[in-house]
Design an enzyme around this catalytic site. Structure first.
Site, PDB file in Angstrom:
ATOM      1  N   LYS A   1       0.674   9.486  -2.387  1.00  0.00           N
ATOM      2  CA  LYS A   1      -0.727   9.570  -2.790  1.00  0.00           C
ATOM      3  C   LYS A   1      -1.219  11.013  -2.946  1.00  0.00           C
ATOM      4  CE  LYS A   1      -1.946   5.226  -0.534  1.00  0.00           C
ATOM      5  NZ  LYS A   1      -0.804   4.770   0.195  1.00  0.00           N
TER       6      LYS A   1
ATOM      7  N   ALA B   1       0.816  -1.212   0.000  1.00  0.00           N
ATOM      8  CA  ALA B   1       0.000   0.000   0.000  1.00  0.00           C
ATOM      9  C   ALA B   1       0.851   1.264   0.000  1.00  0.00           C
ATOM     10  CB  ALA B   1      -0.920  -0.007   1.217  1.00  0.00           C
TER      11      ALA B   1
ATOM     12  N   THR C   1     -13.336  22.465  -6.660  1.00  0.00           N
ATOM     13  CA  THR C   1     -12.759  22.652  -7.990  1.00  0.00           C
ATOM     14  C   THR C   1     -13.752  22.323  -9.097  1.00  0.00           C
ATOM     15  OG1 THR C   1     -11.813  20.434  -7.864  1.00  0.00           O
ATOM     16  CG2 THR C   1     -10.372  22.268  -7.273  1.00  0.00           C
TER      17      THR C   1
ATOM     18  N   VAL D   1     -11.686  14.327   1.435  1.00  0.00           N
ATOM     19  CA  VAL D   1     -12.459  15.553   1.246  1.00  0.00           C
ATOM     20  C   VAL D   1     -13.219  15.940   2.514  1.00  0.00           C
ATOM     21  CG1 VAL D   1     -14.529  14.449   0.284  1.00  0.00           C
ATOM     22  CG2 VAL D   1     -13.945  16.779  -0.384  1.00  0.00           C
TER      23      VAL D   1
ATOM     24  N   ASN E   1     -11.939   6.525  -2.555  1.00  0.00           N
ATOM     25  CA  ASN E   1     -11.578   7.270  -1.359  1.00  0.00           C
ATOM     26  C   ASN E   1     -12.144   6.622  -0.103  1.00  0.00           C
ATOM     27  OD1 ASN E   1     -10.436   9.648  -2.867  1.00  0.00           O
ATOM     28  ND2 ASN E   1     -12.492   9.578  -3.705  1.00  0.00           N
ATOM     29  N   VAL E   2     -11.345   6.635   0.946  1.00  0.00           N
ATOM     30  CA  VAL E   2     -11.784   6.132   2.241  1.00  0.00           C
ATOM     31  C   VAL E   2     -12.246   7.338   3.062  1.00  0.00           C
ATOM     32  CG1 VAL E   2     -11.128   4.923   4.344  1.00  0.00           C
ATOM     33  CG2 VAL E   2     -10.227   4.165   2.128  1.00  0.00           C
TER      34      VAL E   2
ATOM     35  N   LYS F   1       0.293   4.986 -10.601  1.00  0.00           N
ATOM     36  CA  LYS F   1      -0.474   3.835 -10.098  1.00  0.00           C
ATOM     37  C   LYS F   1      -0.813   2.894 -11.248  1.00  0.00           C
ATOM     38  CE  LYS F   1      -1.400   3.170  -6.370  1.00  0.00           C
ATOM     39  NZ  LYS F   1      -0.631   2.472  -5.319  1.00  0.00           N
TER      40      LYS F   1
ATOM     41  N   LYS G   1      -8.021   6.522  -9.448  1.00  0.00           N
ATOM     42  CA  LYS G   1      -7.396   7.586 -10.237  1.00  0.00           C
ATOM     43  C   LYS G   1      -6.476   7.020 -11.319  1.00  0.00           C
ATOM     44  CE  LYS G   1      -8.019  10.646  -6.390  1.00  0.00           C
ATOM     45  NZ  LYS G   1      -8.941   9.713  -5.746  1.00  0.00           N
TER      46      LYS G   1
ATOM     47  N   SER H   1      -4.319  -0.224  -5.320  1.00  0.00           N
ATOM     48  CA  SER H   1      -4.274   0.782  -6.370  1.00  0.00           C
ATOM     49  C   SER H   1      -5.377   1.810  -6.152  1.00  0.00           C
ATOM     50  CB  SER H   1      -4.389   0.116  -7.743  1.00  0.00           C
ATOM     51  OG  SER H   1      -4.070   1.050  -8.761  1.00  0.00           O
TER      52      SER H   1
END
Length: 170
Positions: free
Chosen positions: A7, A3, A113, A97, A89-90, A61, A49, A46
């Site tokens: 990132k 892992a 964004t 975020v 995302n975790v 990645k 993204k 992975s």
């Protein structure tokens, strides 16, 4: 379970050499060590993204995934051992975020964004269980992608703006 990676997208963009050294060469080192040590199964963590990457992080990645899957060719017949677990995302992980926007909202300004961008999220225990399942049950030379709930960043931003009473930009 491999892992390790740079990132943070901004760091990869700022120093692509380090991103390649860590995310690609680091993966090659894990593959070599796994083969030499006769590890039975090696899983690369992975990222979503990687799919149609628009930045250095996603590209590295993607290269790491290619390295992992191709490395099965270096194993003996029937000894293939490299698989990929790819996910999004975790929720509430470092840099997610939720944490970033919470700090921004508390300061009175939320930076979004692209309100139309889609994100996939899950909780840490779901991610851990997914990786363990891939580790124990996945066929070699495969990429595993879970079905995750998605949302638009604009919908999440609206919720943050309501909860934290953040004025929406004109």
């Amino acid at each position: 379970i491999h892992a390790a990676a740079i990132k943070v997208i901004q760091l990869c963009e700022y120093d692509p050499k380090e991103a390649v050294l860590t995310n690609v060469l680091g993966s090659i080192n894990v593959v070599d060590a796994s083969i030499k040590s006769d590890v039975k199964r090696t899983v690369l963590i992975s990222s979503d993204k990687e799919v149609l990457p628009v930045n250095c992080y996603g590209m590295t990645k993607g290269c790491a995934e290619k390295v992992f899957l191709a490395s099965n060719r270096y194993c003996g017949a029937g000894d293939k051992k490299f698989v990929v677990a790819r996910y999004g995302n975790v929720w509430n992980s470092n840099g997610s975020v939720a944490g970033v926007w919470k700090k921004q909202a508390e300061a009175g300004q939320l930076r979004v964004t692209n309100r139309e961008a889609t994100r996939f999220n899950w909780k840490i225990d779901e991610a851990v269980n997914f990786v363990l399942d891939v580790t124990h049950n996945a066929a070699p030379e495969t990429i595993h992608v879970p079905k995750l709930p998605s949302y638009k960043l604009g919908e999440l931003a609206d919720a943050f703006e309501r909860v934290y009473e953040v004025p929406r930009p004109a």
